[in-house]
Design a protein around this motif. Structure first.
Motif, PDB file in Angstrom:
ATOM      1  N   GLU A 182       0.822  -1.199   0.000  1.00 37.16           N
ATOM      2  CA  GLU A 182       0.000   0.000   0.000  1.00 37.16           C
ATOM      3  C   GLU A 182       0.862   1.258   0.000  1.00 37.16           C
ATOM      4  OE1 GLU A 182      -4.042  -0.670   2.351  1.00 37.16           O
ATOM      5  OE2 GLU A 182      -2.271  -1.051   3.591  1.00 37.16           O
ATOM      6  N   VAL A 183       0.412   2.235  -0.775  1.00 36.55           N
ATOM      7  CA  VAL A 183       1.010   3.570  -0.767  1.00 36.55           C
ATOM      8  C   VAL A 183      -0.113   4.591  -0.649  1.00 36.55           C
ATOM      9  CG1 VAL A 183       3.052   2.907  -2.102  1.00 36.55           C
ATOM     10  CG2 VAL A 183       1.034   3.770  -3.294  1.00 36.55           C
ATOM     11  N   ILE A 184       0.248   5.795  -0.223  1.00 35.21           N
ATOM     12  CA  ILE A 184      -0.729   6.860  -0.065  1.00 35.21           C
ATOM     13  C   ILE A 184      -0.295   8.053  -0.903  1.00 35.21           C
ATOM     14  CG2 ILE A 184      -1.859   8.447   1.543  1.00 35.21           C
ATOM     15  CD1 ILE A 184      -1.257   6.339   3.746  1.00 35.21           C
ATOM     16  N   CYS A 185      -1.159   8.469  -1.816  1.00 32.29           N
ATOM     17  CA  CYS A 185      -0.897   9.642  -2.645  1.00 32.29           C
ATOM     18  C   CYS A 185      -0.864  10.873  -1.752  1.00 32.29           C
ATOM     19  CB  CYS A 185      -1.982   9.788  -3.716  1.00 32.29           C
ATOM     20  SG  CYS A 185      -1.802  11.281  -4.724  1.00 32.29           S
ATOM     21  N   GLN A 186       0.163  11.670  -1.875  1.00 32.74           N
ATOM     22  CA  GLN A 186       0.289  12.859  -1.049  1.00 32.74           C
ATOM     23  C   GLN A 186      -0.397  14.075  -1.663  1.00 32.74           C
ATOM     24  OE1 GLN A 186       1.678  12.727   2.308  1.00 32.74           O
ATOM     25  NE2 GLN A 186       0.890  10.776   1.534  1.00 32.74           N
ATOM     26  N   LEU A 187      -0.997  13.885  -2.822  1.00 31.26           N
ATOM     27  CA  LEU A 187      -1.759  14.975  -3.439  1.00 31.26           C
ATOM     28  C   LEU A 187      -3.247  14.867  -3.099  1.00 31.26           C
ATOM     29  CD1 LEU A 187       0.039  15.094  -6.867  1.00 31.26           C
ATOM     30  CD2 LEU A 187       0.354  16.608  -4.922  1.00 31.26           C
ATOM     31  N   CYS A 188      -3.794  13.641  -3.080  1.00 37.08           N
ATOM     32  CA  CYS A 188      -5.229  13.485  -2.804  1.00 37.08           C
ATOM     33  C   CYS A 188      -5.516  12.539  -1.639  1.00 37.08           C
ATOM     34  CB  CYS A 188      -5.953  13.020  -4.061  1.00 37.08           C
ATOM     35  SG  CYS A 188      -5.640  11.288  -4.496  1.00 37.08           S
ATOM     36  N   ASN A 189      -4.473  11.937  -1.041  1.00 41.08           N
ATOM     37  CA  ASN A 189      -4.580  11.025   0.111  1.00 41.08           C
ATOM     38  C   ASN A 189      -5.230   9.689  -0.201  1.00 41.08           C
ATOM     39  OD1 ASN A 189      -3.322  12.669   2.128  1.00 41.08           O
ATOM     40  ND2 ASN A 189      -5.108  13.994   1.941  1.00 41.08           N
ATOM     41  N   HIS A 190      -5.298   9.330  -1.474  1.00 36.81           N
ATOM     42  CA  HIS A 190      -5.850   8.029  -1.873  1.00 36.81           C
ATOM     43  C   HIS A 190      -4.866   6.921  -1.501  1.00 36.81           C
ATOM     44  CE1 HIS A 190      -7.939   5.002  -4.215  1.00 36.81           C
ATOM     45  NE2 HIS A 190      -6.832   4.753  -4.891  1.00 36.81           N
ATOM     46  N   GLN A 191      -5.359   5.857  -0.881  1.00 36.31           N
ATOM     47  CA  GLN A 191      -4.538   4.706  -0.519  1.00 36.31           C
ATOM     48  C   GLN A 191      -4.767   3.618  -1.558  1.00 36.31           C
ATOM     49  OE1 GLN A 191      -4.580   3.999   3.642  1.00 36.31           O
ATOM     50  NE2 GLN A 191      -3.481   2.079   3.516  1.00 36.31           N
ATOM     51  N   GLN A 192      -3.670   3.048  -2.074  1.00 33.06           N
ATOM     52  CA  GLN A 192      -3.784   2.077  -3.165  1.00 33.06           C
ATOM     53  C   GLN A 192      -2.585   1.150  -3.191  1.00 33.06           C
ATOM     54  OE1 GLN A 192      -3.464   5.003  -6.476  1.00 33.06           O
ATOM     55  NE2 GLN A 192      -1.667   3.793  -7.090  1.00 33.06           N
ATOM     56  N   LYS A 193      -2.609   0.194  -4.130  1.00 34.81           N
ATOM     57  CA  LYS A 193      -1.470  -0.687  -4.375  1.00 34.81           C
ATOM     58  C   LYS A 193      -0.336   0.134  -4.993  1.00 34.81           C
ATOM     59  CE  LYS A 193      -4.202  -4.832  -5.169  1.00 34.81           C
ATOM     60  NZ  LYS A 193      -4.569  -5.886  -6.116  1.00 34.81           N
ATOM     61  N   PRO A 194       0.928  -0.296  -4.815  1.00 39.84           N
ATOM     62  CA  PRO A 194       2.049   0.425  -5.433  1.00 39.84           C
ATOM     63  C   PRO A 194       1.886   0.518  -6.950  1.00 39.84           C
ATOM     64  CG  PRO A 194       2.862  -1.163  -3.833  1.00 39.84           C
ATOM     65  CD  PRO A 194       1.384  -1.420  -3.993  1.00 39.84           C
ATOM     66  N   ALA A 195       2.174   1.688  -7.503  1.00 40.84           N
ATOM     67  CA  ALA A 195       2.056   1.935  -8.940  1.00 40.84           C
ATOM     68  C   ALA A 195       2.844   3.195  -9.290  1.00 40.84           C
ATOM     69  CB  ALA A 195       0.589   2.102  -9.331  1.00 40.84           C
ATOM     70  N   GLN A 196       2.939   3.481 -10.572  1.00 44.34           N
ATOM     71  CA  GLN A 196       3.610   4.691 -11.058  1.00 44.34           C
ATOM     72  C   GLN A 196       2.812   5.948 -10.721  1.00 44.34           C
ATOM     73  OE1 GLN A 196       6.570   5.485 -12.762  1.00 44.34           O
ATOM     74  NE2 GLN A 196       5.885   7.586 -12.557  1.00 44.34           N
ATOM     75  N   SER A 197       1.471   5.815 -10.765  1.00 48.13           N
ATOM     76  CA  SER A 197       0.635   6.996 -10.555  1.00 48.13           C
ATOM     77  C   SER A 197      -0.571   6.671  -9.686  1.00 48.13           C
ATOM     78  CB  SER A 197       0.179   7.556 -11.905  1.00 48.13           C
ATOM     79  OG  SER A 197      -0.545   6.579 -12.616  1.00 48.13           O
ATOM     80  N   CYS A 198      -1.219   7.712  -9.246  1.00 49.14           N
ATOM     81  CA  CYS A 198      -2.377   7.578  -8.373  1.00 49.14           C
ATOM     82  C   CYS A 198      -3.606   7.134  -9.169  1.00 49.14           C
ATOM     83  CB  CYS A 198      -2.654   8.916  -7.686  1.00 49.14           C
ATOM     84  SG  CYS A 198      -4.089   8.877  -6.599  1.00 49.14           S
ATOM     85  N   ASP A 199      -4.285   6.115  -8.678  1.00 45.02           N
ATOM     86  CA  ASP A 199      -5.510   5.626  -9.313  1.00 45.02           C
ATOM     87  C   ASP A 199      -6.630   6.657  -9.255  1.00 45.02           C
ATOM     88  OD1 ASP A 199      -4.285   3.164  -9.771  1.00 45.02           O
ATOM     89  OD2 ASP A 199      -5.173   2.219  -8.002  1.00 45.02           O
ATOM     90  N   ALA A 200      -6.599   7.517  -8.241  1.00 42.26           N
ATOM     91  CA  ALA A 200      -7.691   8.467  -8.037  1.00 42.26           C
ATOM     92  C   ALA A 200      -7.480   9.788  -8.784  1.00 42.26           C
ATOM     93  CB  ALA A 200      -7.881   8.742  -6.543  1.00 42.26           C
TER      94      ALA A 200
END
Length: 177
Positions: free
Chosen positions: A60-78
């Motif tokens: 799990e990683v958390i996007c620091q722009l929108c706080n979306h929590q997701q699987k590791p990836a190059q970019s935010c799913d949200a």
């Protein structure tokens, strides 16, 4: 993890002293959130439960722009923003300076290296990547990089500190000047 009343993070203002990136990792071992594995390991080393993160187990990683929590990836799913300019899926590694640093993944080492693939070769006898300029002259020492530095006793293989290869083939952390 909500951002609360804070303003959205500016894209250039995120990261830690180790790496610039726009995601934090959720530590699989303790559930704590950190910018990177080095930040986690530094904090955990002085805790009542000293341990190190296994980056391959990060799920799990958390996007620091929108706080979306997701699987590791190059970019935010949200929100679709890239977490960094360099991303390695095998290492769960993000770094906005990765292109400038010429970061590359070595399949045989199993980690990302700094300095450009063309500037390094993997020595199967030594079990690690070494600078191309010593390819024909280095002395092989089996698993020399997979040992701790004989001076500071810290890991050499995954170190962010420059490693010096001695003429005898042994390795040591570079002295800071």
């Amino acid at each position: 993890m909500p951002n609360g009343d804070r303003e959205p993070l500016r894209m250039s203002s995120v990261g830690c002293r180790h790496y610039r990136r726009r995601c934090k990792i959720v530590s699989p071992c303790c559930g704590q959130v950190y910018w990177c594995r080095h930040c986690h390991n530094e904090a955990a080393s002085s805790s009542s439960w000293p341990h190190e993160i296994n980056r391959a187990q990060i799920v799990e990683v958390i996007c620091q722009l929108c706080n979306h929590q997701q699987k590791p990836a190059q970019s935010c799913d949200a929100c679709g923003h890239d977490f960094s300019s360099y991303y390695c899926q095998q290492c769960n590694f993000w770094d906005d300076d990765g292109i400038r640093k010429q970061v590359f993944h070595c399949d045989k080492c199993g980690i990302c290296r700094v300095g450009g693939r063309d500037n390094y070769f993997h020595c199967d006898a030594c079990g690690s990547c070494y600078p191309a300029e010593i390819k024909d002259s280095h002395t092989c020492v089996e698993n020399a990089m997979r040992r701790n530095c004989p001076v500071c006793l810290q890991d050499l293989f995954q170190s962010v500190t420059q490693v010096t290869i001695l003429q005898c083939g042994h390795t040591i952390h570079q002295v800071k000047q």
